[in-house]
Design a protein around this motif. Structure first.
Motif, mmCIF file in Angstrom:
data_model
loop_
_atom_site.group_PDB
_atom_site.id
_atom_site.type_symbol
_atom_site.label_atom_id
_atom_site.label_comp_id
_atom_site.label_asym_id
_atom_site.label_seq_id
_atom_site.Cartn_x
_atom_site.Cartn_y
_atom_site.Cartn_z
ATOM 1 N N GLY A 52 0.815 -1.204 0.000
ATOM 2 C CA GLY A 52 0.000 0.000 0.000
ATOM 3 C C GLY A 52 0.850 1.256 0.000
ATOM 4 N N LEU A 53 1.928 1.262 0.777
ATOM 5 C CA LEU A 53 2.834 2.409 0.811
ATOM 6 C C LEU A 53 3.426 2.685 -0.569
ATOM 7 N N THR A 54 3.827 1.618 -1.249
ATOM 8 C CA THR A 54 4.405 1.775 -2.586
ATOM 9 C C THR A 54 3.364 2.288 -3.571
ATOM 10 N N ASP A 55 2.176 1.710 -3.541
ATOM 11 C CA ASP A 55 1.118 2.129 -4.453
ATOM 12 C C ASP A 55 0.647 3.552 -4.160
ATOM 13 N N GLY A 56 0.818 3.988 -2.914
ATOM 14 C CA GLY A 56 0.395 5.331 -2.549
ATOM 15 C C GLY A 56 1.349 6.413 -3.002
ATOM 16 N N THR A 57 2.443 6.009 -3.682
ATOM 17 C CA THR A 57 3.389 7.009 -4.179
ATOM 18 C C THR A 57 3.137 7.265 -5.663
ATOM 19 N N ALA A 211 -9.227 -10.233 5.237
ATOM 20 C CA ALA A 211 -9.782 -8.978 5.741
ATOM 21 C C ALA A 211 -8.672 -8.076 6.292
ATOM 22 N N ILE A 212 -7.773 -8.660 7.081
ATOM 23 C CA ILE A 212 -6.674 -7.872 7.646
ATOM 24 C C ILE A 212 -5.753 -7.372 6.537
ATOM 25 N N ALA A 213 -5.483 -8.239 5.557
ATOM 26 C CA ALA A 213 -4.604 -7.849 4.451
ATOM 27 C C ALA A 213 -5.205 -6.698 3.653
ATOM 28 N N PHE A 214 -6.508 -6.749 3.421
ATOM 29 C CA PHE A 214 -7.181 -5.675 2.680
ATOM 30 C C PHE A 214 -7.095 -4.355 3.437
ATOM 31 N N VAL A 215 -7.385 -4.396 4.720
ATOM 32 C CA VAL A 215 -7.350 -3.174 5.543
ATOM 33 C C VAL A 215 -5.938 -2.592 5.570
ATOM 34 N N LEU A 216 -4.927 -3.448 5.728
ATOM 35 C CA LEU A 216 -3.554 -2.960 5.791
ATOM 36 C C LEU A 216 -3.090 -2.393 4.453
ATOM 37 N N THR A 217 -3.513 -3.005 3.347
ATOM 38 C CA THR A 217 -3.158 -2.467 2.032
ATOM 39 C C THR A 217 -3.761 -1.085 1.832
ATOM 40 N N LEU A 218 -5.031 -0.960 2.183
ATOM 41 C CA LEU A 218 -5.707 0.329 2.067
ATOM 42 C C LEU A 218 -5.064 1.367 2.983
ATOM 43 N N LEU A 219 -4.776 0.957 4.220
ATOM 44 C CA LEU A 219 -4.149 1.871 5.176
ATOM 45 C C LEU A 219 -2.753 2.287 4.702
ATOM 46 N N GLY A 224 0.923 6.232 2.545
ATOM 47 C CA GLY A 224 1.883 6.604 1.512
ATOM 48 C C GLY A 224 1.528 7.924 0.860
ATOM 49 N N GLY A 225 0.230 8.122 0.596
ATOM 50 C CA GLY A 225 -0.209 9.384 0.009
ATOM 51 C C GLY A 225 0.044 10.564 0.926
ATOM 52 N N TRP A 226 -0.265 10.392 2.207
ATOM 53 C CA TRP A 226 -0.074 11.476 3.164
ATOM 54 C C TRP A 226 1.404 11.770 3.411
ATOM 55 N N ILE A 227 2.229 10.714 3.438
ATOM 56 C CA ILE A 227 3.669 10.921 3.627
ATOM 57 C C ILE A 227 4.253 11.710 2.457
ATOM 58 N N SER A 228 3.847 11.329 1.238
ATOM 59 C CA SER A 228 4.333 12.044 0.048
ATOM 60 C C SER A 228 3.868 13.497 0.063
ATOM 61 N N LYS A 229 2.629 13.712 0.469
ATOM 62 C CA LYS A 229 2.095 15.078 0.511
ATOM 63 C C LYS A 229 2.793 15.907 1.582
ATOM 64 N N ALA A 230 3.041 15.315 2.740
ATOM 65 C CA ALA A 230 3.647 16.055 3.852
ATOM 66 C C ALA A 230 5.114 16.369 3.594
ATOM 67 N N THR A 231 5.828 15.459 2.945
ATOM 68 C CA THR A 231 7.267 15.641 2.726
ATOM 69 C C THR A 231 7.581 16.247 1.366
ATOM 70 N N GLY A 232 6.593 16.202 0.452
ATOM 71 C CA GLY A 232 6.839 16.707 -0.891
ATOM 72 C C GLY A 232 7.758 15.815 -1.699
ATOM 73 N N ALA A 233 7.847 14.543 -1.310
ATOM 74 C CA ALA A 233 8.733 13.603 -1.994
ATOM 75 C C ALA A 233 8.181 12.186 -1.826
ATOM 76 N N VAL A 234 8.586 11.299 -2.735
ATOM 77 C CA VAL A 234 8.090 9.923 -2.681
ATOM 78 C C VAL A 234 9.051 8.975 -1.978
ATOM 79 N N GLN A 235 10.340 9.354 -1.891
ATOM 80 C CA GLN A 235 11.314 8.420 -1.326
ATOM 81 C C GLN A 235 11.132 8.117 0.152
ATOM 82 N N PRO A 236 10.570 9.013 0.983
ATOM 83 C CA PRO A 236 10.358 8.628 2.382
ATOM 84 C C PRO A 236 9.496 7.379 2.537
ATOM 85 N N SER A 237 8.476 7.263 1.700
ATOM 86 C CA SER A 237 7.640 6.058 1.754
ATOM 87 C C SER A 237 8.436 4.817 1.380
#
Length: 261
Positions: A52-57, A211-219, A224-237
Motif C-alpha cells: 500500500g505504501l508503494t502504491d500510494g506514491t 480482511a486484515i490484508a485488505f485493511v492494511l493495504t488500504l491503510l 503513503g499518500g499522506w507521507i508524500s504530501k507532507a514531505t513533498g517527496a516519494v522516497q520517504p515512503s
C-alpha cells in the motif's frame, strides 16, 4: 616420559571450539527448518501494508495505463511504455524468485524466506537511493512538465515491480495464497465471495487473513499518500518500505517451525 611431560605434550582440549562447532551446526539446522503457514502468514500480511505504501506514491494502475496509452487516451507521453515495462519486470521477477526458491530448497524453508526478503530489501533500498540522490525526480507533485519524458524513471519502477514479485511467490510457497500481498482486487473478490464470511473468527482463518490484508493495504496506500504530501517527496515512503522489509527479513530467523498446517 613422565606424567608431567605427557600432560604438557597433550593437545589443548578447550571446550570453546566444540561449543562454536555445535552452535554453527545448530544454526545450520535452524536455517533448514520449514516455517508454518499460520506463523508465516504474519510477515506476509505486513507486506500488504508495504505494498500500500508503494502504491500510494507513484506506482499503480499499470494494466489500465497500458490500455489507455495504446488507444491514445493517456495524456502522458509513453505512459503506456512505463506501465508495460513495470508489468514485464514483475513477470521476470516471478520467474526469478520461483526458480531461486526451488534452487535453494523450497518456499517454506527459513533459508529461502530469509534470502528472498533480504534481496527484496536491497532492491527497495537501491530504488529509494536512486530517487534520493536526484537521479530521478522524486518531488511530489512532480514539478516537471508532463510532456517531458524521463526514461530514467524506469529504473526504480522496474526494481520495485521486480521485488514485488517476490512477495507473491513467497505467499504461494508458504501455502498462504489467500494473501497474495500485491493484488488487492483478487483478495477482495475472494473475501466477499467466501460462503463462510460470517463464520466466527476462529472458524475461518483465511477470511480473517484476507480482511486484515485488505485493511492494511488500504491503510498503507493512505499513509503513503499522506507521507508524500507532507514531505513533498516519494522516497520517504520507499525508505519506510525498506525498513519494513528489513524487519521481516530478520523475523524469518526467529519464527516457529512448521506444525500441522
Amino acid at each position: 616420559m613422565s606424567d608431567e611431560e605427557k600432560c604438557e605434550s597433550a593437545p589443548n582440549l578447550s571446550p570453546e571450539p566444540l561449543e562454536r562447532r555445535n552452535f554453527l551446526q545448530g544454526f545450520s539446522q535452524q536455517l533448514a527448518e520449514e516455517i508454518g503457514a499460520s506463523l508465516g502468514s504474519i510477515p506476509l500480511i505486513a507486506c500488504c501494508f508495504a505494498t500500500g505504501l508503494t502504491d500510494g506514491t507513484l506506482y499503480n494502475g499499470n494494466t489500465v495505463f497500458v490500455a489507455l496509452g495504446t488507444s491514445g487516451q493517456n495524456n502522458k507521453p509513453f505512459g503506456w511504455a512505463r506501465s508495460l515495462f513495470s508489468i514485464g519486470c514483475f513477470v521476470i521477477g516471478c520467474l526469478a524468485f520461483s526458480r531461486f526458491h526451488k534452487l535453494i530448497g523450497g518456499g517454506r524453508r527459513r533459508t529461502t524466506l530469509f534470502f528472498s526478503f533480504l534481496l527484496q530489501t536491497v532492491i527497495v533500498v537501491v530504488a529509494a537511493t536512486i530517487i534520493q540522490t536526484g537521479i530521478v525526480d522524486g518531488t511530489y507533485p512532480s514539478r516537471r512538465d508532463p510532456a517531458d519524458v524521463d526514461f530514467l524513471e524506469l529504473a526504480p519502477i522496474g526494481l520495485l515491480s521486480f521485488q514485488a514479485a517476490g512477495q507473491i511467490v513467497n505467499s504461494r510457497g508458504l501455502g498462504v495464497s489467500e494473501v497474495p500481498t500485491v493484488v488487492i482486487t483478487t483478495l477482495l473478490c475472494d473475501l466477499i465471495s467466501d460462503e463462510n464470511i460470517l463464520q466466527p473468527l476462529r472458524r475461518n482463518v483465511k477470511r480473517n487473513r484476507r480482511a486484515i490484508a485488505f485493511v492494511l493495504t488500504l491503510l498503507g496506500a493512505i499513509c503513503g499518500g499522506w507521507i508524500s504530501k507532507a514531505t513533498g517527496a516519494v522516497q520517504p515512503s520507499l525508505w519506510f518500505v525498506a525498513a519494513i522489509k528489513a524487519a521481516i527479513t530478520i523475523s524469518w530467523l526467529f519464527l516457529g517451525v512448521k506444525t500441522t498446517d
